[in-house]
Design a protein around this motif. Structure first.
Motif, PDB file in Angstrom:
ATOM      1  N   ARG A  44      -7.599  -5.208   2.529  1.00 30.04           N
ATOM      2  CA  ARG A  44      -6.199  -4.895   2.829  1.00 30.04           C
ATOM      3  C   ARG A  44      -6.033  -4.506   4.294  1.00 30.04           C
ATOM      4  O   ARG A  44      -6.926  -3.870   4.881  1.00 30.04           O
ATOM      5  CB  ARG A  44      -5.711  -3.745   1.943  1.00 30.04           C
ATOM      6  N   PRO A  45      -4.901  -4.856   4.903  1.00 27.88           N
ATOM      7  CA  PRO A  45      -4.647  -4.418   6.278  1.00 27.88           C
ATOM      8  C   PRO A  45      -4.477  -2.906   6.327  1.00 27.88           C
ATOM      9  O   PRO A  45      -3.955  -2.302   5.373  1.00 27.88           O
ATOM     10  CB  PRO A  45      -3.345  -5.137   6.643  1.00 27.88           C
ATOM     11  N   LEU A  46      -4.905  -2.258   7.404  1.00 19.15           N
ATOM     12  CA  LEU A  46      -4.826  -0.811   7.512  1.00 19.15           C
ATOM     13  C   LEU A  46      -3.509  -0.334   8.103  1.00 19.15           C
ATOM     14  O   LEU A  46      -3.310   0.877   8.265  1.00 19.15           O
ATOM     15  CB  LEU A  46      -6.000  -0.281   8.343  1.00 19.15           C
ATOM     16  N   ASP A  47      -2.622  -1.256   8.445  1.00 17.63           N
ATOM     17  CA  ASP A  47      -1.257  -0.857   8.784  1.00 17.63           C
ATOM     18  C   ASP A  47      -0.633  -0.219   7.542  1.00 17.63           C
ATOM     19  O   ASP A  47      -0.688  -0.788   6.443  1.00 17.63           O
ATOM     20  CB  ASP A  47      -0.448  -2.069   9.223  1.00 17.63           C
TER      21      ASP A  47
ATOM     22  N   GLU B 103       2.343   0.327   6.179  1.00 14.70           N
ATOM     23  CA  GLU B 103       3.326  -0.375   5.351  1.00 14.70           C
ATOM     24  C   GLU B 103       2.699  -1.567   4.634  1.00 14.70           C
ATOM     25  O   GLU B 103       2.913  -1.759   3.430  1.00 14.70           O
ATOM     26  CB  GLU B 103       4.503  -0.837   6.219  1.00 14.70           C
ATOM     27  N   LEU B 104       1.905  -2.352   5.352  1.00 11.75           N
ATOM     28  CA  LEU B 104       1.250  -3.507   4.748  1.00 11.75           C
ATOM     29  C   LEU B 104       0.212  -3.077   3.717  1.00 11.75           C
ATOM     30  O   LEU B 104       0.022  -3.725   2.689  1.00 11.75           O
ATOM     31  CB  LEU B 104       0.606  -4.368   5.829  1.00 11.75           C
ATOM     32  N   PHE B 105      -0.458  -1.964   4.006  1.00  9.91           N
ATOM     33  CA  PHE B 105      -1.458  -1.431   3.088  1.00  9.91           C
ATOM     34  C   PHE B 105      -0.818  -1.041   1.758  1.00  9.91           C
ATOM     35  O   PHE B 105      -1.353  -1.343   0.682  1.00  9.91           O
ATOM     36  CB  PHE B 105      -2.147  -0.218   3.719  1.00  9.91           C
ATOM     37  N   ILE B 106       0.325  -0.386   1.811  1.00  8.21           N
ATOM     38  CA  ILE B 106       1.013   0.041   0.586  1.00  8.21           C
ATOM     39  C   ILE B 106       1.466  -1.173  -0.219  1.00  8.21           C
ATOM     40  O   ILE B 106       1.341  -1.206  -1.450  1.00  8.21           O
ATOM     41  CB  ILE B 106       2.201   0.955   0.932  1.00  8.21           C
ATOM     42  N   LYS B 107       1.985  -2.197   0.456  1.00  8.52           N
ATOM     43  CA  LYS B 107       2.409  -3.409  -0.252  1.00  8.52           C
ATOM     44  C   LYS B 107       1.224  -4.073  -0.949  1.00  8.52           C
ATOM     45  O   LYS B 107       1.330  -4.502  -2.104  1.00  8.52           O
ATOM     46  CB  LYS B 107       3.070  -4.379   0.728  1.00  8.52           C
ATOM     47  N   ALA B 108       0.104  -4.174  -0.239  1.00 15.23           N
ATOM     48  CA  ALA B 108      -1.090  -4.791  -0.826  1.00 15.23           C
ATOM     49  C   ALA B 108      -1.596  -3.972  -2.015  1.00 15.23           C
ATOM     50  O   ALA B 108      -2.028  -4.529  -3.027  1.00 15.23           O
ATOM     51  CB  ALA B 108      -2.180  -4.918   0.234  1.00 15.23           C
ATOM     52  N   THR B 109      -1.510  -2.648  -1.903  1.00 13.64           N
ATOM     53  CA  THR B 109      -1.958  -1.783  -2.995  1.00 13.64           C
ATOM     54  C   THR B 109      -1.034  -1.905  -4.202  1.00 13.64           C
ATOM     55  O   THR B 109      -1.488  -1.851  -5.356  1.00 13.64           O
ATOM     56  CB  THR B 109      -2.029  -0.317  -2.528  1.00 13.64           C
ATOM     57  N   MET B 110       0.250  -2.089  -3.971  1.00 11.40           N
ATOM     58  CA  MET B 110       1.182  -2.296  -5.079  1.00 11.40           C
ATOM     59  C   MET B 110       0.869  -3.594  -5.817  1.00 11.40           C
ATOM     60  O   MET B 110       0.943  -3.646  -7.053  1.00 11.40           O
ATOM     61  CB  MET B 110       2.622  -2.296  -4.555  1.00 11.40           C
ATOM     62  N   LEU B 111       0.507  -4.627  -5.077  1.00 10.81           N
ATOM     63  CA  LEU B 111       0.111  -5.882  -5.721  1.00 10.81           C
ATOM     64  C   LEU B 111      -1.162  -5.692  -6.546  1.00 10.81           C
ATOM     65  O   LEU B 111      -1.297  -6.240  -7.645  1.00 10.81           O
ATOM     66  CB  LEU B 111      -0.105  -6.971  -4.662  1.00 10.81           C
TER      67      LEU B 111
ATOM     68  N   GLY C 103       0.911  11.348   3.327  1.00 10.32           N
ATOM     69  CA  GLY C 103       0.526  11.058   4.696  1.00 10.32           C
ATOM     70  C   GLY C 103      -0.947  10.762   4.903  1.00 10.32           C
ATOM     71  O   GLY C 103      -1.421  10.759   6.035  1.00 10.32           O
ATOM     72  N   HIS C 104      -1.704  10.527   3.824  1.00  9.14           N
ATOM     73  CA  HIS C 104      -3.116  10.207   3.988  1.00  9.14           C
ATOM     74  C   HIS C 104      -3.275   8.876   4.714  1.00  9.14           C
ATOM     75  O   HIS C 104      -2.488   7.943   4.493  1.00  9.14           O
ATOM     76  CB  HIS C 104      -3.809  10.120   2.634  1.00  9.14           C
ATOM     77  N   PRO C 105      -4.288   8.742   5.548  1.00 13.85           N
ATOM     78  CA  PRO C 105      -4.511   7.464   6.229  1.00 13.85           C
ATOM     79  C   PRO C 105      -5.037   6.418   5.247  1.00 13.85           C
ATOM     80  O   PRO C 105      -5.798   6.753   4.316  1.00 13.85           O
ATOM     81  CB  PRO C 105      -5.569   7.801   7.283  1.00 13.85           C
TER      82      PRO C 105
ATOM     83  N   SER D  71      -7.349   4.384   5.642  1.00 16.78           N
ATOM     84  CA  SER D  71      -8.808   4.324   5.702  1.00 16.78           C
ATOM     85  C   SER D  71      -9.476   5.327   4.771  1.00 16.78           C
ATOM     86  O   SER D  71     -10.661   5.185   4.450  1.00 16.78           O
ATOM     87  CB  SER D  71      -9.280   4.580   7.140  1.00 16.78           C
ATOM     88  N   ALA D  72      -8.736   6.343   4.316  1.00 19.74           N
ATOM     89  CA  ALA D  72      -9.297   7.338   3.400  1.00 19.74           C
ATOM     90  C   ALA D  72      -9.297   6.859   1.956  1.00 19.74           C
ATOM     91  O   ALA D  72      -9.848   7.525   1.080  1.00 19.74           O
ATOM     92  CB  ALA D  72      -8.516   8.649   3.508  1.00 19.74           C
ATOM     93  N   TRP D  73      -8.674   5.684   1.705  1.00 21.76           N
ATOM     94  CA  TRP D  73      -8.567   5.172   0.342  1.00 21.76           C
ATOM     95  C   TRP D  73      -9.054   3.731   0.266  1.00 21.76           C
ATOM     96  O   TRP D  73      -8.300   2.810  -0.045  1.00 21.76           O
ATOM     97  CB  TRP D  73      -7.125   5.277  -0.150  1.00 21.76           C
ATOM     98  N   PRO D  74     -10.342   3.495   0.551  1.00 23.72           N
ATOM     99  CA  PRO D  74     -10.902   2.141   0.418  1.00 23.72           C
ATOM    100  C   PRO D  74     -10.963   1.753  -1.059  1.00 23.72           C
ATOM    101  O   PRO D  74     -10.692   2.570  -1.940  1.00 23.72           O
ATOM    102  CB  PRO D  74     -12.303   2.283   1.024  1.00 23.72           C
ATOM    103  N   PRO D  75     -11.322   0.514  -1.367  1.00 21.73           N
ATOM    104  CA  PRO D  75     -11.391   0.092  -2.778  1.00 21.73           C
ATOM    105  C   PRO D  75     -12.265   1.025  -3.608  1.00 21.73           C
ATOM    106  O   PRO D  75     -13.246   1.589  -3.108  1.00 21.73           O
ATOM    107  CB  PRO D  75     -11.990  -1.310  -2.694  1.00 21.73           C
ATOM    108  N   LEU D  76     -11.898   1.173  -4.863  1.00 25.74           N
ATOM    109  CA  LEU D  76     -12.644   2.067  -5.749  1.00 25.74           C
ATOM    110  C   LEU D  76     -14.027   1.512  -6.066  1.00 25.74           C
ATOM    111  O   LEU D  76     -15.002   2.263  -6.127  1.00 25.74           O
ATOM    112  CB  LEU D  76     -11.855   2.264  -7.052  1.00 25.74           C
ATOM    113  N   MET D  77     -14.106   0.206  -6.257  1.00 21.95           N
ATOM    114  CA  MET D  77     -15.381  -0.427  -6.607  1.00 21.95           C
ATOM    115  C   MET D  77     -15.673  -1.581  -5.655  1.00 21.95           C
ATOM    116  O   MET D  77     -14.785  -2.048  -4.943  1.00 21.95           O
ATOM    117  CB  MET D  77     -15.358  -0.927  -8.054  1.00 21.95           C
ATOM    118  N   ASP D  78     -16.927  -2.009  -5.677  1.00 19.93           N
ATOM    119  CA  ASP D  78     -17.353  -3.099  -4.798  1.00 19.93           C
ATOM    120  C   ASP D  78     -17.920  -4.232  -5.650  1.00 19.93           C
ATOM    121  O   ASP D  78     -19.111  -4.529  -5.611  1.00 19.93           O
ATOM    122  CB  ASP D  78     -18.403  -2.591  -3.807  1.00 19.93           C
TER     123      ASP D  78
END
Length: 373
Positions: free
Chosen positions: A179-182, A184-192, A267-269, A271-278
């Motif tokens: 996911r992009p770390l921007d 707004e884009l990060f939140i959209k990707a996480t919603m998907l 307000g968490h960045p 980068s503090a919330w990378p994917p849960l699993m790999d």
């Protein structure tokens, strides 16, 4: 006289244990009215999270710890829904309470408090932690939040289960984030991600509910005695794989929802919330699976409950064996809430994982030595 004192002590201990860990049939029905009582332990726990981010508070944290532990045990094991349809949520409630206990012990015992990477000192008890929007050692800091600084700090330290960006997170595997770390884009990707895994979860749950003898509140065996050996193994293996996929999607759904709240409103960045699993399906060894591929959300709790004490006894091997033993007891104690007693096959399963992880490392070192020769 001593016999009388001993008898009174036994009676007192029995009454205390009865109050904290009553037999399943004597638990209180969990209702909307007493839910605050069941989760009241979160109040002193959050106070400990506040203290662990303040300097010179170790004595206070140690004094608060027994209160949190006793309240968490009572709140977790003294209430029950008494409805098989809520068995999953009962199990999760048990694991949640146990996790809070582990985190509380960790907060109480850490000598100087919990530091973010790049921090050299903590604020005093009455001070608020500084919030910067820059970066420190490559770890992006918090953005502005609509909530008070101290509350954001408490939530952040409580949610740092894997320790990314914190002193306890050094050496923890960080999954690559597509996911992009921007923000707004990060939140959209996480919603998907949330929508995708929610749909997968719903689909798999529906399939499992239609499996005879399995998809009921009471559950059942995955082995159908009426089938010949080969079809029986095929069916049981299929059920295991479906259940694993369902579990992964369930974890991902919940994690995505928490990520959106943390990044958007606290307000968490990103980068503090990378994917849960790999990608757990790509694991090529037990060590790879448990140390990198599977989620590390409970890693610190298992170290506190068993890994660190095991390390005192047997060094690095003790850390591994102690952590897996603690994992087994953790999962079994959560299942105990379902009123079916203890089944230590679960404990043995996780303990054996630790043994094979150690043997796997011994094998690799031995093979490496043969190769060098």
């Amino acid at each position: 006289m001593l016999q009388y004192i001993g008898k009174e002590l036994r009676i007192t201990v029995h009454r205390v244990l009865w109050e904290l860990l009553p037999p399943p049939q004597y638990r209180k029905p969990l209702t909307w009215r007493n839910v605050p009582n069941a989760f009241a332990y979160l109040i002193p726990f959050c106070f400990m999270a506040y203290l662990v981010r303040r300097r010179e508070t170790r004595i206070i944290r140690l004094l608060v710890l027994p209160t949190v532990i006793v309240m968490a045990i009572r709140g977790t094991f003294s209430y029950d829904w008494f409805d098989p349809r809520f068995s999953f949520f009962t199990w999760v409630r048990g694991l949640f309470g146990l996790t809070i206990m582990g985190m509380s012990i960790d907060y109480a015992l850490v000598k100087n408090g919990r530091f973010k990477i790049g921090e050299n000192t903590l604020p005093a008890l009455h001070e608020s932690p500084p919030v910067s929007t820059g970066s420190s050692d490559g770890i992006e800091q918090n953005a502005q939040s609509i909530f008070p600084t101290w509350l954001v700090d408490v939530v952040e330290v409580c949610s740092a289960l894997r320790g990314f960006g914190w002193d306890i997170g050094r050496g923890v595997h960080v999954p690559t984030d597509p996911r992009p770390l921007d923000r707004e884009l990060f939140i959209k990707a996480t919603m998907l991600t949330f929508v995708k895994h929610f749909l997968i979860l719903d689909f798999l749950e529906t399939i499992i509910k239609f499996i005879p003898g399995i998809g009921t509140p009471a559950g059942g065996s995955i082995f159908y005695a009426s089938l010949p050996l080969a079809p029986r193994i095929l069916v049981s293996t299929s059920i295991v794989l479906l259940s694993a996929a369902l579990m992964i999607s369930g974890f991902e759904t919940i994690y995505a929802a928490i990520t959106i709240v943390a990044v958007q409103y606290l307000g968490h960045p990103p980068s503090a919330w990378p994917p849960l699993m790999d990608n757990p399906w790509a694991a090529d060894s037990l060590s790879d699976f448990w140390a990198k591929r599977w989620h590390q959300a409970l890693r610190r709790s298992f170290l506190v409950f068993g890994g660190i004490p095991g390390g005192w006894i047997a060094g690095r091997v003790g850390v591994v064996l102690g952590a897996f033993l603690a994992s087994g007891m953790f999962h079994e104690c959560g299942t105990y809430l379902l009123g079916r007693g203890f089944d230590h096959r679960v404990t043995v399963f996780f303990a054996v994982q630790g043994i094979f992880v150690v043997l796997e490392r011994v094998w690799k070192k031995w093979m490496h030595g043969i190769t060098e020769d």
